[in-house]
Write a protein that holds these residues in place. Sequence first.
Motif, PDB file in Angstrom:
ATOM      1  N   PHE A 174      15.225   3.299  -1.953  1.00  0.00           N
ATOM      2  CA  PHE A 174      15.099   4.646  -1.415  1.00  0.00           C
ATOM      3  C   PHE A 174      16.466   5.295  -1.207  1.00  0.00           C
ATOM      4  O   PHE A 174      16.566   6.527  -1.222  1.00  0.00           O
ATOM      5  CB  PHE A 174      14.284   4.619  -0.126  1.00  0.00           C
ATOM      6  N   LYS A 175      17.513   4.483  -1.085  1.00  0.00           N
ATOM      7  CA  LYS A 175      18.852   5.052  -1.079  1.00  0.00           C
ATOM      8  C   LYS A 175      19.162   5.690  -2.429  1.00  0.00           C
ATOM      9  O   LYS A 175      19.871   6.707  -2.515  1.00  0.00           O
ATOM     10  CB  LYS A 175      19.867   3.951  -0.739  1.00  0.00           C
ATOM     11  N   ARG A 176      18.588   5.137  -3.504  1.00  0.00           N
ATOM     12  CA  ARG A 176      18.801   5.707  -4.841  1.00  0.00           C
ATOM     13  C   ARG A 176      17.911   6.912  -5.090  1.00  0.00           C
ATOM     14  O   ARG A 176      18.324   7.885  -5.720  1.00  0.00           O
ATOM     15  CB  ARG A 176      18.532   4.649  -5.911  1.00  0.00           C
ATOM     16  N   LEU A 177      16.675   6.855  -4.601  1.00  0.00           N
ATOM     17  CA  LEU A 177      15.715   7.907  -4.898  1.00  0.00           C
ATOM     18  C   LEU A 177      15.879   9.152  -4.027  1.00  0.00           C
ATOM     19  O   LEU A 177      15.722  10.273  -4.500  1.00  0.00           O
ATOM     20  CB  LEU A 177      14.287   7.371  -4.708  1.00  0.00           C
ATOM     21  N   LEU A 178      16.160   8.956  -2.746  1.00  0.00           N
ATOM     22  CA  LEU A 178      16.067  10.058  -1.791  1.00  0.00           C
ATOM     23  C   LEU A 178      17.087  11.180  -1.964  1.00  0.00           C
ATOM     24  O   LEU A 178      16.728  12.349  -1.812  1.00  0.00           O
ATOM     25  CB  LEU A 178      16.141   9.509  -0.367  1.00  0.00           C
ATOM     26  N   PRO A 179      18.372  10.894  -2.242  1.00  0.00           N
ATOM     27  CA  PRO A 179      19.322  12.010  -2.263  1.00  0.00           C
ATOM     28  C   PRO A 179      18.941  13.129  -3.213  1.00  0.00           C
ATOM     29  O   PRO A 179      18.939  14.304  -2.832  1.00  0.00           O
ATOM     30  CB  PRO A 179      20.636  11.333  -2.685  1.00  0.00           C
ATOM     31  N   LEU A 180      18.598  12.798  -4.449  1.00  0.00           N
ATOM     32  CA  LEU A 180      18.250  13.843  -5.408  1.00  0.00           C
ATOM     33  C   LEU A 180      16.925  14.498  -5.045  1.00  0.00           C
ATOM     34  O   LEU A 180      16.753  15.716  -5.214  1.00  0.00           O
ATOM     35  CB  LEU A 180      18.184  13.250  -6.814  1.00  0.00           C
ATOM     36  N   ALA A 181      15.977  13.702  -4.536  1.00  0.00           N
ATOM     37  CA  ALA A 181      14.703  14.277  -4.111  1.00  0.00           C
ATOM     38  C   ALA A 181      14.911  15.231  -2.938  1.00  0.00           C
ATOM     39  O   ALA A 181      14.345  16.331  -2.900  1.00  0.00           O
ATOM     40  CB  ALA A 181      13.729  13.162  -3.724  1.00  0.00           C
TER      41      ALA A 181
END
Length: 699
Positions: free
Chosen positions: A97-104
Motif C-alpha cells: 500500500f506504500k506503493r499503491l497509495l501515493p498515486l491513487a
Amino acid sequence: MPTLSAPVSGPPARAPRHRSARPGRGADRYSGFRPEVQGLRALAVLLVVAYHVFLGRVSGGVDIFLLISAFFLTLSFARKLEAGRPLALGRYWLHVFKRLLPLAALTVLATLVLVALLFPPEQVEQLRTEAWASLLYAENWALAAAAVDYYAADHSTASPFQHFWSLSVQGQVFLLWPLVFGLAALLSRRGRWRPVPVLAVAFGVIFAASLAYSVHVTATDQAFAYFDTRARLWEFALGSLLALAVPYLRPPRWARVLLGWLGLAGMLTVGLVVDVQGAFPGWIALWPLLSAAAIIVAGQSGSPAGVDRLLSSRPLVRLGDASYALYLVHWPLLITYLVLRDRPMAGPRSGAAIILLSLVLAVLATRYVENPLKRWAWPERGRRTLAVSIAVSLGLVALPLGSWHVLDERRDARIAAAQHVNNPGAAVLLPGFRFQGDPAAPTLPLPEDLPAGASPVGEPCPEDVALGDAYREFCHETVAQADPAKTVLVTGNSHMQHWLPALKPLAEANGWRLVVYLMPGCLYTTAEEQPASETCRRWFEGTDDVLESVDPDLMFVQGTFTNPSGEFWKPGLEERVRELDARGVQVVGVRDVPRFGTEPGECAIEHGADAPECVYTHPMLGTPDPQAPLAQELERFSAVDMTDLVCPEEQCRPVVGNVYVYFDDDHLSRVYSATLAPMFAQRVGEALASDGVEAPALP
C-alpha cells in the motif's frame, strides 16, 4: 531480489522467464523477468482506455489486470515458500500500500479539484463520499450498494471515481491473498507437504467456489455482481494457479507461437465479437482471461514470429511501466470532458485528444511521482516508516476532504437557522404573506442535495406489525406512539412518500401512530394493474396483510396517477377504496402532482429560477379532481387536492418561496413538502369534516 507487491501499476519486480529447458528446483523456478507480460499489461490498459472512450463497452482488459496482479503476487510468495523464507505479512501489506497509495491519493485529490470547479453542485456530496470510498479501497461496494449501472450508455452521468472499483477489489485481495499463503505455509509445515501443491488445492477451491457464485449472481443481479469482490475472486485464483503451473508447462516453440497469437486475437476481439452487456463477471470473462493465460504460457518463444517479439518491444514495456497511472487518470479526464460538454460519449477527435492527454499525464506521473517514491529508501527502513508514508498519503486527501465537509456542514447549519425566514416555501402563497428574509439567501434544498431528495420513511416496522419476511422490507414506522390516539396507514408508491414531511407534523400534533407501506413504482390498485415487476407483485401481495395487522383508523392513498401527458383515475383504485369503505376504514385520497419529462430544479440551476423555459405546465392543471365523484358517493372516502399549492395559478415554477418544489421531474422536494404541512393539515381536516369525521388539530 526485492519483494514483489504486485500492484496493477507497473513495472513488476521480477517474474519468471519461461524456459524451454527443464525447470529449476525450489524458488529458482519462480524467478526471472518476463517483458512480454509487462507488454501484455500495457495492451490490456490500452484496451480499457479505448473501449471506455470510444465504445462504452467492456473489453476484458480489467479482468486481465486482475489475473496478472495475482500472477505476480503468487510468484513472489511461492519463491518465499519454496526457499523457506519468512512471509513477513505485516511488512508486505505495508509495502504494497506504500506503493499503491501515493498515486491513487494524488488522483483522488486532483479529481476532487475538478469536482469542486467543474461538476454540478448537486453531485458534490455523493462524489465526496465516493472519494472516501476510493481512498479506503471500498469503492466497489459503494457502487454495488448504489446499484450503479456500469454499462450505462451515457457516461456523463457516471462518477469520476467509478474506475476505482477494480483497484478497490484488488486492494481487498492484496489483504486476503497473503492470508491464504500464510495458511498454506502452516499446513505445509505441519503436514510436511510441499507448499506448491497445497497452494494449488487452495486456489483451486477458491476458483471453483467463486466462479460458481459469479455465474449465479451475474444471472440474478448483474449490476451488483459486477462490483462484488466475491464474484471476482476466481479471476485472481486463475492468475495464481497459472503462476504455480507455468514453470512446469513446456510447449514446443511452434505451440508457443500459436498460443501467443491465438491469445492475442482472443483478447482483442472479445469485446467486439461478443456483446458482453450484462454478462460480466460470469463465465464469459473466461474468454479474455484464458486468452491472456495463453500468452503467458507461450512466454518467450525464441521465434521471430512469436507474439512475444511484439509484447516485449520497448514502447509496450515502457507503457506497461505507466499502466497503473494511465488507468488512474484516463477515467476522470473522460468524465470531466463529458460533463463539461454535456455529451454521453466522446467523439473521434475529442476521444483521441483525451487518450493522448492521458498518456502524457501517465508518463509524467510515473516518472516524477511513482518511480521516485519507489526508489525512496527512507520508508523501507522499517514498519514504522512504511506506516508513516501510508498515513501521509491518506492525510493528503483526508485533510482537505474532511475540511471541505466541515465547511459545508457549518454553511448548512447557518442556512437551517435562517430557513423559516429565508425559505418560507408554500407559505408565500397564503393571503397577506410578506417576505422579510434575506433576498440573497440560497434556495433550498441546496443543489447538491437535490438528488437525495426522497423523504425519509422512518424505522422498520416493529414486531407488533405481523408481516411475513417477504413483505417486511416495505413497512416502516414514520411516527411511533406508545398509546396512539389513532393508527394511520400510508400505502402506495414514492408519490405518497413525498407527502410524508407534510403529513408527519399532523400525526405528531394529534398523537397518531404513522405506519407506511410503500414501494416506488408500484400501484395500490389491483394485481392486474401492477407494473411487470417481481418486486411490485410481492409488495402488492402484502397490502392485505399489512392492512390486517395494522388495523388502521385512517388510510392515506394516492388518489390519481399522472404522467407527462395527463392524469388518470384507475378502476383498480376505486375497487380497493370501495373494499376499504365496506370494511369501515376511513380513506383519504391525495391527488397526484404533475409529472414532467425534464427536471424543473435542474432547469432553474442552469438558467435561473425565473427563466421562461423553466416554467412548466400540465394537462391536469385547471381541471376538476377526478376523485371528487367517488368522494361524494362514499361516506368514508375523502379527497385532498394540493395542486394549486404545487403549481399556483396553473403554472409549475421550479422555485416557490425560495424552495425548489421538485427534487427531480415528478417528486416534491422534502423541504417544499414540509412547508406545505399547515395547508395539508387544514385540507385534510376539511375533507374529513365534510364526511362527518372530527377534524384533527392543526400542527
